[in-house]
Structures are given as structure tokens and as C-alpha cells.
Write an enzyme that holds these catalytic residues in place. Structure first.
Site, PDB file in Angstrom:
ATOM      1  N   GLY A 158     -64.226   6.939 -53.987  1.00  0.00           N
ATOM      2  CA  GLY A 158     -64.608   6.601 -55.358  1.00  0.00           C
ATOM      3  C   GLY A 158     -65.999   5.969 -55.349  1.00  0.00           C
ATOM      4  O   GLY A 158     -66.778   6.153 -54.412  1.00  0.00           O
ATOM      5  N   ARG A 237     -56.934  -2.770 -49.881  1.00  0.00           N
ATOM      6  CA  ARG A 237     -55.824  -3.695 -50.085  1.00  0.00           C
ATOM      7  C   ARG A 237     -55.015  -3.710 -48.799  1.00  0.00           C
ATOM      8  O   ARG A 237     -54.883  -2.668 -48.142  1.00  0.00           O
ATOM      9  CB  ARG A 237     -54.925  -3.218 -51.236  1.00  0.00           C
ATOM     10  CG  ARG A 237     -55.486  -3.467 -52.621  1.00  0.00           C
ATOM     11  CD  ARG A 237     -55.539  -4.955 -52.964  1.00  0.00           C
ATOM     12  NE  ARG A 237     -56.052  -5.200 -54.293  1.00  0.00           N
ATOM     13  CZ  ARG A 237     -57.319  -5.514 -54.584  1.00  0.00           C
ATOM     14  NH1 ARG A 237     -58.215  -5.615 -53.625  1.00  0.00           N
ATOM     15  NH2 ARG A 237     -57.672  -5.750 -55.830  1.00  0.00           N
ATOM     16  N   GLU A 266     -51.843 -12.051 -48.691  1.00  0.00           N
ATOM     17  CA  GLU A 266     -52.958 -13.015 -48.760  1.00  0.00           C
ATOM     18  C   GLU A 266     -52.552 -14.245 -49.556  1.00  0.00           C
ATOM     19  O   GLU A 266     -51.838 -14.093 -50.553  1.00  0.00           O
ATOM     20  CB  GLU A 266     -54.160 -12.375 -49.471  1.00  0.00           C
ATOM     21  CG  GLU A 266     -54.722 -11.210 -48.735  1.00  0.00           C
ATOM     22  CD  GLU A 266     -55.840 -10.523 -49.529  1.00  0.00           C
ATOM     23  OE1 GLU A 266     -56.357 -11.117 -50.493  1.00  0.00           O
ATOM     24  OE2 GLU A 266     -56.195  -9.405 -49.171  1.00  0.00           O
ATOM     25  N   HIS A 284     -61.053 -11.991 -47.478  1.00  0.00           N
ATOM     26  CA  HIS A 284     -61.223 -11.252 -48.744  1.00  0.00           C
ATOM     27  C   HIS A 284     -62.500 -11.678 -49.480  1.00  0.00           C
ATOM     28  O   HIS A 284     -62.444 -12.275 -50.559  1.00  0.00           O
ATOM     29  CB  HIS A 284     -59.994 -11.415 -49.651  1.00  0.00           C
ATOM     30  CG  HIS A 284     -59.903 -10.345 -50.706  1.00  0.00           C
ATOM     31  ND1 HIS A 284     -58.720  -9.920 -51.256  1.00  0.00           N
ATOM     32  CD2 HIS A 284     -60.863  -9.588 -51.314  1.00  0.00           C
ATOM     33  CE1 HIS A 284     -58.950  -8.986 -52.166  1.00  0.00           C
ATOM     34  NE2 HIS A 284     -60.259  -8.758 -52.214  1.00  0.00           N
TER      35      HIS A 284
HETATM   36  C1  8YV Z   1     -61.754  -9.569 -56.330  1.00  0.00           C
HETATM   37  C2  8YV Z   1     -61.164  -7.353 -55.390  1.00  0.00           C
HETATM   38  O1  8YV Z   1     -62.696 -10.508 -56.205  1.00  0.00           O
HETATM   39  O2  8YV Z   1     -62.222  -6.358 -57.219  1.00  0.00           O
HETATM   40  C3  8YV Z   1     -61.248  -6.363 -56.490  1.00  0.00           C
HETATM   41  O3  8YV Z   1     -60.328  -5.550 -56.607  1.00  0.00           O
HETATM   42  O4  8YV Z   1     -60.375  -7.242 -54.522  1.00  0.00           O
HETATM   43  C4  8YV Z   1     -62.086  -8.503 -55.355  1.00  0.00           C
HETATM   44  O5  8YV Z   1     -63.369  -8.050 -55.616  1.00  0.00           O
HETATM   45  C5  8YV Z   1     -60.456 -10.194 -56.144  1.00  0.00           C
HETATM   46  O6  8YV Z   1     -59.513  -9.351 -56.701  1.00  0.00           O
HETATM   47  C6  8YV Z   1     -60.416 -11.569 -56.804  1.00  0.00           C
HETATM   48  O7  8YV Z   1     -59.312 -11.715 -57.581  1.00  0.00           O
END
Ligand code: 8YV
Length: 325
Positions: A158, A237, A266, A284
Site C-alpha cells: 500500500g 501489527r 503491546e 512501536h
Molecule cells: C500509531 C500506528 O501511532 O498508525 C498506525 O496504525 O500503528 C501508529 O502510527 C499508533 O497506532 C498509536 O496509537
């Protein structure tokens, strides 16, 4: 007219708190005293908007949506929205918004850092210096891996995947990709089967959505196909990798190394990962700069305010297109 009620599922950055305060009565799930279910039963009927993010550890599922029957919009802080039960929102006509584009280049930059760090053992080399071993034991070892002879397969192609691929190609490497469908307008080799791609490349970079469709996609068979020179980078993820299979492969050295920014539960990391010397672990931080998090936060606010002002949201996700409030 009375302000609509918005529920936050966890702490939000000040920019978001300030941005929503004007337009909404804000209720905070994480500040609920005692039973969260009782809190939701009490305030749910007033809730029109939810502000959430994967960092809150809360799943916005059908049960929560049922407690908020007037819910119209879920503004997600993050491009990935796998902590929201998407079909349940779609069925109820609830619009989910996310934060695409504004984090693409940042996450791609971080991924290159993780890739280089993993391949060239840069964290281990720095630790060597800090531990005083350079003067005591001599030079850090020549690393078995180099980017020079690598061949990369992207798992997911993507926006962020393509931004990562552009950077890797600038390093002179070939990049193929696995995705559900071939992407228009790209000349990279497409693989419809992940194991086949893993057999042909020695480096996998995972950047695809989490959720049921991709759960444990990178499993023991994929890792075996990747082989003993193999390096896995995961910035997607934790759920897309079978973590037990990965730990087993790293332990047995049936793959060479891994670089991870994301984990199954996490921030609680499987302690087995912490004991391995052939894995680089980031907490993360893919999008974690002030610049990019501000842009993400602003987009969350813009989407939620759009509801409060009866305007179309900026970035509804494809599964829940905006059809009017
Ligand atoms: C976020 C992420 O900062 O954008 C996403 O999907 O995994 C990260 O960039 C994270 O989800 C913070 O909640």
C-alpha cells in the site's frame, strides 16, 4: 444547540484534547471510576463520537457500539484501525476515520532504520562500545549480513509499503511484493503466494493491515521458506506474524535475524524475545515524532469536528464510506 458527547477510550495527546474540547462534551473511559461497563451503560445513550487509537488497548467492538446506539463516528488515531470491529461499524452505519498519508514517509524512514540496524547489527555494535568492549575485546565482529547482496520482498504494498520500497530501491536493491492483488502502475514483481515470494527473497518487510484477514500470515512455513539467511522486518501489527513460530526460528537460527516495531500484546513483550541476540526491538515508534504525531492528531480532530459541524469527514476508511450524518 447542545454539544454532542464524545467518548475517548484512553489518554489522547493534548492537541486532540484541546481540539475536541470546544465542540464536544468529552467523557473519558479511562477515567471512569469502577466498572467500565456500568459507566458505558450510563453515558452510552448520549455518545455520538468515539475517539480511539491502538495505544489505548481498548477494542471498539459490537458490544461497545450497542451500548452507544446513537454513535455516528469513530475517529481513530493511526492509519491502522484493527482495534475497531469494522463489520459491526459498517452494519450500523457508523463512519470510521483513520490517519492515512500524514505518517507514510515517517514510518518508511523508521523502517529503513530498523532494516539497516538489523542487517548491520547496529544496536549490538553500539552496545559493544558502551559496554567498554572495543578497548577490551577489539573491533566489533564483521556482520554476516549486508544489504549489498539482499533481495527484498514486501508483505503488503500500500502507500507505506511503496514508500519503503522506494527507499530500498534507492539503496540499489530489488524489491518484489506480495499483496491480495497486483498494484497498478508499479513494475515490481508481484507474488500472489507469500511462501513462493519468501523462497525467492532473503528479506521480508511486513507492512499491511492487522485484523482477522492477516492474522498469523507470516507463519512457520513462510519463515522456513525464507531460510537461514532470512531477515524479517515487521512494522505492521504484531498479529500478522506467528510470534511463537518466529521465536522458534530465531532460536534455532533457521532464519538469521528479525527487526520488530510491533508485537502481539503491546506493550507487554514476550520475554523470550528480550533474551534473543538476533532480534532488534523498537517500542512501536514507526510514526513517533512530534511532527508526524501532530499531523495525525490534527487529522483526528478535523474528522471529529466535521461531524460536530455536520460536514463530511476528511478521511473515512473504505469499509465505511460517508453517506451523510
Ligand atoms: C500509531 C500506528 O501511532 O498508525 C498506525 O496504525 O500503528 C501508529 O502510527 C499508533 O497506532 C498509536 O496509537
Amino acid at each position: 444547540m447542545a454539544k454532542p458527547t464524545l467518548l475517548t477510550t484512553g489518554p489522547m495527546m493534548a492537541l486532540i484534547e484541546d481540539g475536541i474540547a470546544e465542540a464536544f462534551i468529552v467523557q473519558r473511559l479511562h477515567e471512569a471510576k469502577g466498572d467500565r461497563q456500568a459507566f458505558l451503560r450510563r453515558i452510552g445513550p448520549q455518545v455520538r463520537a468515539i475517539c480511539t487509537g491502538s495505544h489505548t488497548g481498548v477494542r471498539t467492538d459490537a458490544a461497545m457500539m450497542d451500548l452507544c446506539p446513537g454513535l455516528k463516528i469513530i475517529g481513530n488515531f493511526g492509519v491502522g484501525y484493527d482495534t475497531i470491529e469494522i463489520p459491526a461499524a459498517a452494519q450500523r452505519g457508523i463512519v470510521i476515520t483513520n490517519t492515512p498519508d500524514v505518517l507514510t514517509e515517517e514510518v518508511a524512514d523508521t523502517t529503513l532504520g530498523l532494516l539497516l540496524g538489523t542487517v548491520r547489527e547496529l544496536y549490538q555494535a553500539e552496545k559493544w562500545l558502551r559496554d567498554g568492549r572495543w578497548t577490551k575485546d577489539g573491533d566489533y565482529r564483521l556482520t554476516p549480513a549486508s544489504l549489498r547482496d539482499r533481495n527484498v520482498g514486501m508483505v503488503g504494498f500500500g502507500r507505506i509499503g511503496r514508500a519503503i520500497a522506494r527507499r530500498i530501491e534507492a539503496f540499489g536493491l530489488e524489491v518484489s511484493y506480495f499483496a491480495r492483488n497486483p498494484q497498478p502502475g508499479v513494475s515490481n514483481r508481484y507474488y500472489p503466494h507469500l511462501v513462493a515470494m519468501a523462497r525467492d527473497v532473503d528479506t521480508l518487510v511486513a507492512i499491511l493491515p492487522g485484523g482477522p484477514a492477516t492474522h498469523n500470515l507470516i507463519d512457520a512455513a513462510v519463515l522456513e521458506a525464507l531460510g537461514p539467511r532470512g531477515i524479517l522486518i515487521n512494522v505492521a501489527r504484531g498479529s500478522v506474524v506467528d510470534e511463537a513460530a518466529l521465536i522458534a526460528a530465531l532460536r534455532a537460527r533457521t532464519i538469521l535475524a528479525a527487526g520488530l516495531d510491533v508485537y502481539v500484546s503491546e506493550p507487554n513483550i514476550n520475554p523470550a524475545l528480550l533474551e534473543l541476540d538476533n532480534v532488534t526491538l523498537y517500542p512501536h515508534v514507526g510514526s513517533a515524532t512530534i511532527h508526524t504525531r501532530n499531523a495525525m492528531g490534527q487529522l483526528v480532530v478535523d474528522n471529529l469536528i466535521a461531524y460536530a459541524e455536520a460536514r463530511p469527514p476528511k478521511t473515512p476508511v473504505p469499509e465505511t464510506p460517508f453517506r451523510g450524518w
